[in-house]
Design a protein around this motif. Structure first.
Motif, mmCIF file in Angstrom:
data_model
loop_
_atom_site.group_PDB
_atom_site.id
_atom_site.type_symbol
_atom_site.label_atom_id
_atom_site.label_comp_id
_atom_site.label_asym_id
_atom_site.label_seq_id
_atom_site.Cartn_x
_atom_site.Cartn_y
_atom_site.Cartn_z
ATOM 1 N N VAL A 196 -1.469 -5.549 -2.365
ATOM 2 C CA VAL A 196 -2.075 -4.564 -3.028
ATOM 3 C C VAL A 196 -0.930 -5.405 -4.529
ATOM 4 O O VAL A 196 -0.103 -5.482 -4.311
ATOM 5 C CB VAL A 196 -1.626 -2.611 -3.076
ATOM 6 N N LEU A 218 -1.791 0.439 -10.429
ATOM 7 C CA LEU A 218 -2.426 -1.073 -9.515
ATOM 8 C C LEU A 218 -3.459 -1.125 -10.281
ATOM 9 O O LEU A 218 -4.367 -0.808 -11.236
ATOM 10 C CB LEU A 218 -2.713 0.327 -8.216
ATOM 11 N N VAL A 228 -3.640 5.094 -4.769
ATOM 12 C CA VAL A 228 -3.456 5.707 -3.019
ATOM 13 C C VAL A 228 -3.646 6.264 -2.783
ATOM 14 O O VAL A 228 -3.189 7.602 -2.594
ATOM 15 C CB VAL A 228 -2.236 4.432 -2.080
ATOM 16 N N LEU A 275 -6.646 -5.380 -5.753
ATOM 17 C CA LEU A 275 -6.617 -5.801 -3.749
ATOM 18 C C LEU A 275 -6.742 -7.569 -4.163
ATOM 19 O O LEU A 275 -8.172 -7.557 -4.201
ATOM 20 C CB LEU A 275 -7.635 -5.321 -3.244
ATOM 21 N N LEU A 321 0.766 -1.182 -0.322
ATOM 22 C CA LEU A 321 0.026 -0.058 0.354
ATOM 23 C C LEU A 321 0.575 1.091 0.133
ATOM 24 O O LEU A 321 0.506 2.397 -0.873
ATOM 25 C CB LEU A 321 -0.946 0.045 1.649
#
Ligand SMILES: Cc1cc2nc3c(=O)[nH]c(=O)nc-3n(C[C@H](O)[C@H](O)[C@H](O)COP(=O)(O)OP(=O)(O)OC[C@H]3O[C@@H](n4cnc5c(N)ncnc54)[C@H](O)[C@@H]3O)c2cc1C
Length: 540
Positions: free
Chosen positions: A213, A220, A140, A223, A132
């Motif tokens: 993550v 990204l 994030v 999750l 993260l």
């Protein structure tokens, strides 16, 4: 950024700004433009450094954070503000008179300043989740106004670690139709009311806690959940704890306090007045260190507000100190001959030309004889007594006043009965010579000396009064100070009782020792009541 050695402790700055982010530079700009000597010490890691751009900053929308601050540093430097790199580790009160501080940095630089602005921002304490922190400020996120537009229409996962999650999810639901609240292990579940409201906005709730993550090609991807499933998303929204960066204020007893919104603890902040003043006189705070929710524009505005308030604070302190010095100087001058020569040298008379009222009241019934008028000025009292048959000597240390008084006496036809002597009463001691001159009346009307000097003068004047003669001392009462008329003169006002120790009861009968009211008109045209201290004594 300049890295020159800041000026030594012996030569303090007006203001030391700790932290050169938006708040600190905002304060420095206002102070520099107010011709203050300002040093900014900055550790160079503003809170939004991980972000690519600053948004919602009118006029500079989308500027990279460090570029915005570099521009700000250039702007403050143009007004003489010094900016140096460093991290402040201690702020302590300085060891000299008045308000001021000594500041030490990790680099062992020591600086002194009359005031300190703390604009060190806060640390975002992120939830524990593998991968993260590395994405913080990129994908994030925490704030819909900082980077919400940039993730509009994308898949957003709100990581629920505290009760702020439902609130954040509602905000991001304005920006995307694909928002999910993902409950972290041990996180409080949304209430029934929250669930209902989230469903209205199309936000779904995922009860499978995330464990990692997942990043692909430096972006990204989603999750990883405890079940092993991947929740696809382009951005993760978190609610960090805000921790004020102010540990170095501990030696001053200034400790960040916990901050709550709607019963939810957000973190810590240094409490302050709306002006930015803290509970420690001379220490001011601006930006995220005191207002965790302030954005860049708000932090800069907070700095400006503090800079302006602090400039006034310094002006007030300097004015007060100047006032004390000026009054002391004026008081000094008031007892020196040059000031009185100048005063009497003006074309307009200083006094009314009429006999002083308490002299008239006390001496009208006395049989004329030989009199002494102490501080005779333009001679009105001497002329009045001479007109009643007294032979009288006027003494004063102003040669101009003596000359004018003598002219008035000639013009009034009493020159024969008057004599004028140039005397400084501070060295006048008629009783010192046992065979010296004595007077049936010694009168002192509104003569004042500083620091209790009138007691000593009364004692010396008493030595010049003939047996059976009268000593009359009149002056302004200390209560007059309240009228504003005796501005700065309080140290030499006296009561009748103040003078009594000058007169040995075995030698003196006190006939009058009282305060007499009198009305006067102030220079502003206001009629006020003052008090005259009247001491009349007869030598036995
Ligand atoms: C990822 C992220 C993105 C953001 N994006 C935006 C956005 O787009 N728009 C927006 O308006 N707001 C945004 N914000 C909020 C913004 O970061 C703050 O509003 C702003 O930084 C507050 O300014 P500040 O001057 O109070 O503190 P900071 O900007 O944090 O500046 C504090 C300065 O003090 C220095 N410092 C700290 N301790 C010391 C010390 N002991 N000695 C010397 N110096 C010290 C630091 O190095 C730093 O330079 C974002 C925040 C984050 C976390």
């Amino acid at each position: 950024m300049r890295t020159n050695q800041a000026r030594p402790v012996a030569d303090p700055y007006d203001v030391l700004v700790v932290g050169g982010g938006a708040a600190g530079l905002g304060a420095a700009l206002a102070l520099g433009r107010s011709r203050r000597s300002v040093l900014v010490i900055d550790a160079g890691d503003p809170r939004n450094a991980p972000a690519g751009h600053v948004h919602n900053y009118l006029g500079r929308e989308g500027t990279p954070p460090l570029e915005l601050l570099a521009t700000g540093r250039g702007e403050v430097a143009a007004y003489g503000v010094e900016v140096v790199s460093g991290r402040v580790s201690v702020v302590r009160p300085w060891r000299r008179e008045g308000i001021g501080f000594e500041v030490v940095t990790d680099e062992e630089r020591e600086v002194a300043a009359r005031r300190v602005v703390v604009a060190t921002g806060l640390t975002d304490v992120l939830p524990e989740l593998s991968g993260l922190a590395e994405r913080w400020g990129r994908d994030v996120l925490h704030c819909p106004y900082c980077h919400g537009w940039e993730v509009r229409g994308q898949a957003v996962a709100v990581l629920a670690t505290n009760a702020r999650a439902a609130h954040q999810a509602l905000l991001f639901s304005q920006l995307s139709d694909d928002v999910a609240v993902v409950l972290a292990a041990g996180a409080p579940a949304p209430t029934d009311v929250e669930l209902e409201r989230l469903s209205v906005r199309g936000v779904r709730v995922v009860a499978d806690p995330p464990v990692e993550v997942v990043v692909e090609r430096d972006a990204l991807h989603g999750l990883r959940l405890a079940s092993g499933e991947l929740l696809r998303c382009d951005a993760v929204v978190v609610a960090p704890a805000f921790r004020a960066r102010a540990a170095f204020l501990a030696p001053l007893g200034l400790v960040p306090q916990s901050v709550e919104i709607g019963g939810e603890v957000l973190g810590t902040a240094v409490p302050a007045e709306p002006s930015g003043a803290t509970t420690v006189p001379g220490v001011w705070v601006a930006g995220n260190v005191t207002e965790p929710m302030a954005q860049v524009l708000g932090a800069a505005a907070g700095g400006l507000r503090v800079g302006a308030a602090l400039n006034l604070d310094l002006i007030t302190e300097d004015t007060d100190a100047g006032l004390v010095a000026q009054r002391a100087r004026l008081q000094e001058e008031l007892f020196e001959q040059p000031a009185w020569e100048q005063r009497y040298g003006a074309a307009a008379p200083v006094w009314s030309g009429r006999v002083n009222p308490q002299l008239e009241a006390e001496a009208a019934s006395l049989a004329p004889g030989h009199a002494l008028d102490v501080g005779s000025g333009e001679g009105a009292d001497v002329l009045w007594l001479a007109g009643r048959g007294w032979t009288i000597t006027g003494i004063d240390f102003s040669t101009v006043a003596l000359r004018k008084a003598a002219e008035h006496a000639e013009a009034a036809g009493v020159g024969q009965r008057t004599e004028w002597r140039h005397v400084d009463v501070r060295g006048f001691d008629p009783g010192a010579d046992p065979h010296g001159e004595r007077w049936d009346l010694v009168t002192s009307q509104y003569m004042h000396l500083p620091d209790g000097g009138m007691l000593e003068l009364t004692r010396r004047l008493a030595g010049g009064v003939a047996q059976g003669g009268t000593l009359l001392v009149v002056g302004h009462h200390p209560d007059d100070h309240a009228t504003g008329l005796r501005h700065g003169h309080e140290s030499f006002l006296f009561t009748p009782a103040d003078l009594l120790p000058a007169l040995d009861p075995a030698l003196w009968e006190i006939e009058v020792a009282e305060v007499r009211p009198r009305t006067v008109t102030t220079p502003d045209g206001e009629v006020v009541e003052v008090g005259d201290s009247v001491l009349r004594a007869r030598r036995r």
